[in-house]
Design a protein around this motif. Structure first.
Motif, mmCIF file in Angstrom:
data_model
loop_
_atom_site.group_PDB
_atom_site.id
_atom_site.type_symbol
_atom_site.label_atom_id
_atom_site.label_comp_id
_atom_site.label_asym_id
_atom_site.label_seq_id
_atom_site.Cartn_x
_atom_site.Cartn_y
_atom_site.Cartn_z
ATOM 1 N N ILE A 47 4.641 -7.284 7.373
ATOM 2 C CA ILE A 47 4.383 -6.060 8.132
ATOM 3 C C ILE A 47 4.524 -6.352 9.626
ATOM 4 N N ALA A 48 3.969 -7.463 10.071
ATOM 5 C CA ALA A 48 4.040 -7.821 11.498
ATOM 6 C C ALA A 48 5.483 -7.947 11.962
ATOM 7 N N ARG A 49 6.317 -8.580 11.165
ATOM 8 C CA ARG A 49 7.730 -8.743 11.546
ATOM 9 C C ARG A 49 8.441 -7.395 11.597
ATOM 10 N N ALA A 50 8.189 -6.533 10.607
ATOM 11 C CA ALA A 50 8.831 -5.215 10.598
ATOM 12 C C ALA A 50 8.457 -4.431 11.854
ATOM 13 N N ILE A 51 7.179 -4.456 12.210
ATOM 14 C CA ILE A 51 6.730 -3.738 13.411
ATOM 15 C C ILE A 51 7.339 -4.365 14.665
ATOM 16 N N ALA A 52 7.326 -5.696 14.736
ATOM 17 C CA ALA A 52 7.877 -6.390 15.902
ATOM 18 C C ALA A 52 9.360 -6.089 16.092
ATOM 19 N N GLU A 53 10.085 -5.921 14.981
ATOM 20 C CA GLU A 53 11.523 -5.658 15.058
ATOM 21 C C GLU A 53 11.853 -4.165 15.040
ATOM 22 N N GLY A 54 10.825 -3.315 15.072
ATOM 23 C CA GLY A 54 11.051 -1.874 15.122
ATOM 24 C C GLY A 54 11.691 -1.316 13.870
ATOM 25 N N ARG A 55 11.309 -1.852 12.719
ATOM 26 C CA ARG A 55 11.879 -1.390 11.441
ATOM 27 C C ARG A 55 10.825 -0.631 10.645
ATOM 28 N N PRO A 56 11.185 0.520 10.091
ATOM 29 C CA PRO A 56 10.257 1.189 9.178
ATOM 30 C C PRO A 56 10.040 0.290 7.955
ATOM 31 N N ALA A 57 8.875 0.416 7.330
ATOM 32 C CA ALA A 57 8.575 -0.414 6.166
ATOM 33 C C ALA A 57 7.835 0.398 5.114
ATOM 34 N N LEU A 58 8.217 0.189 3.877
ATOM 35 C CA LEU A 58 7.478 0.727 2.736
ATOM 36 C C LEU A 58 6.753 -0.460 2.130
ATOM 37 N N VAL A 59 5.430 -0.419 2.161
ATOM 38 C CA VAL A 59 4.612 -1.557 1.760
ATOM 39 C C VAL A 59 3.768 -1.181 0.553
ATOM 40 N N VAL A 60 3.931 -1.936 -0.532
ATOM 41 C CA VAL A 60 3.102 -1.724 -1.714
ATOM 42 C C VAL A 60 2.082 -2.856 -1.809
ATOM 43 N N PHE A 61 0.826 -2.478 -1.930
ATOM 44 C CA PHE A 61 -0.259 -3.426 -2.169
ATOM 45 C C PHE A 61 -0.609 -3.302 -3.640
ATOM 46 N N ALA A 62 -0.311 -4.340 -4.400
ATOM 47 C CA ALA A 62 -0.547 -4.290 -5.836
ATOM 48 C C ALA A 62 -0.595 -5.696 -6.404
ATOM 49 N N THR A 63 -1.393 -5.867 -7.437
ATOM 50 C CA THR A 63 -1.469 -7.144 -8.145
ATOM 51 C C THR A 63 -1.208 -6.845 -9.616
ATOM 52 N N PRO A 64 0.049 -6.829 -10.028
ATOM 53 C CA PRO A 64 0.390 -6.376 -11.374
ATOM 54 C C PRO A 64 -0.372 -7.042 -12.518
ATOM 55 N N VAL A 65 -0.612 -8.317 -12.484
ATOM 56 C CA VAL A 65 -1.260 -8.983 -13.614
ATOM 57 C C VAL A 65 -2.739 -8.620 -13.712
ATOM 58 N N PHE A 66 -3.411 -8.465 -12.586
ATOM 59 C CA PHE A 66 -4.858 -8.243 -12.594
ATOM 60 C C PHE A 66 -5.256 -6.803 -12.264
ATOM 61 N N CYS A 67 -4.329 -5.887 -12.268
ATOM 62 C CA CYS A 67 -4.581 -4.505 -11.876
ATOM 63 C C CYS A 67 -5.401 -3.781 -12.940
ATOM 64 N N VAL A 68 -6.518 -3.228 -12.532
ATOM 65 C CA VAL A 68 -7.382 -2.505 -13.458
ATOM 66 C C VAL A 68 -6.755 -1.171 -13.856
ATOM 67 N N SER A 69 -6.081 -0.511 -12.922
ATOM 68 C CA SER A 69 -5.525 0.814 -13.196
ATOM 69 C C SER A 69 -4.284 0.771 -14.091
ATOM 70 N N ARG A 70 -3.666 -0.376 -14.200
ATOM 71 C CA ARG A 70 -2.428 -0.574 -14.970
ATOM 72 C C ARG A 70 -1.207 0.125 -14.359
ATOM 73 N N PHE A 71 -1.338 0.601 -13.136
ATOM 74 C CA PHE A 71 -0.210 1.222 -12.445
ATOM 75 C C PHE A 71 0.542 0.234 -11.573
ATOM 76 N N CYS A 72 -0.043 -0.918 -11.293
ATOM 77 C CA CYS A 72 0.530 -1.844 -10.316
ATOM 78 C C CYS A 72 1.918 -2.348 -10.702
ATOM 79 N N GLY A 73 2.095 -2.745 -11.939
ATOM 80 C CA GLY A 73 3.403 -3.235 -12.375
ATOM 81 C C GLY A 73 4.480 -2.178 -12.251
ATOM 82 N N PRO A 74 4.288 -0.995 -12.864
ATOM 83 C CA PRO A 74 5.309 0.054 -12.738
ATOM 84 C C PRO A 74 5.566 0.487 -11.296
ATOM 85 N N VAL A 75 4.518 0.535 -10.478
ATOM 86 C CA VAL A 75 4.681 0.934 -9.076
ATOM 87 C C VAL A 75 5.480 -0.115 -8.308
ATOM 88 N N THR A 76 5.184 -1.380 -8.544
ATOM 89 C CA THR A 76 5.925 -2.448 -7.864
ATOM 90 C C THR A 76 7.387 -2.419 -8.293
#
Length: 162
Positions: A47-76
């Motif tokens: 994220i820091a590099r994208a901001i420093a270089e003036g680039r838009p970023a789509l950032v997903v925060f997810a932990t597919p193996v340990f995700c309680v909601s079970r959405f993390c894998g498909p979302v990633t």
């Protein structure tokens, strides 16, 4: 594959400490079961590099193996697919929530970005942030969203140059 000995930071080469090793599971929880990071392209930017270089970023925060909601894998997986189709609009980043799941240690970036989202103390995932080229959060989504919603936001971004 050997770890790089240096990294570019604001155009300068900065040596990495020899002992700097990040467990693969801290980069992507799926590495614990597969032994490799399944979406390496989503781990090329910070994220820091994208901001420093003036680039838009789509950032997903997810932990597919340990995700309680079970959405993390498909979302990633969805974000990885979007990265192929909209590579000229933004950089795409996947950040695992947990540095050490068993000990409940958050990755620093996840703590910095998600802690403010915890009004009642519960950590939910996945989260998706669209960050503009100027570093402002253009939009954010929690747990569930449609791919079309995200596509509409990406299509509204001007094409990146360079």
């Amino acid at each position: 594959r050997r770890a790089p000995r240096d990294r570019r930071y604001h155009g300068r080469l900065v040596p990495l400490p020899r002992r700097q090793r990040v467990p693969l599971a801290a980069v992507d929880s799926r590495a614990t079961t597969k032994g490799t990071i399944p979406d390496p392209a989503l781990h090329e930017w910070t994220i820091a590099r994208a901001i420093a270089e003036g680039r838009p970023a789509l950032v997903v925060f997810a932990t597919p193996v340990f995700c309680v909601s079970r959405f993390c894998g498909p979302v990633t997986d969805m974000v990885e697919d979007l990265s192929r189709r909209y590579e000229n609009r933004a950089v795409f980043i996947h950040i695992a929530i947990w540095k050490e799941y068993q000990n409940q240690v958050l990755n620093r970036a996840a703590a910095d970005w998600l802690w403010p989202q915890r009004p009642n103390g519960d950590l939910t995932e996945p989260w998706l942030f669209l960050i503009g080229a100027d570093g402002t959060v253009v939009d954010r989504w929690s747990s569930m969203w449609s791919e079309r919603e995200v596509e509409t936001e990406l299509e509204a971004l001007p094409p990146m140059t360079g």
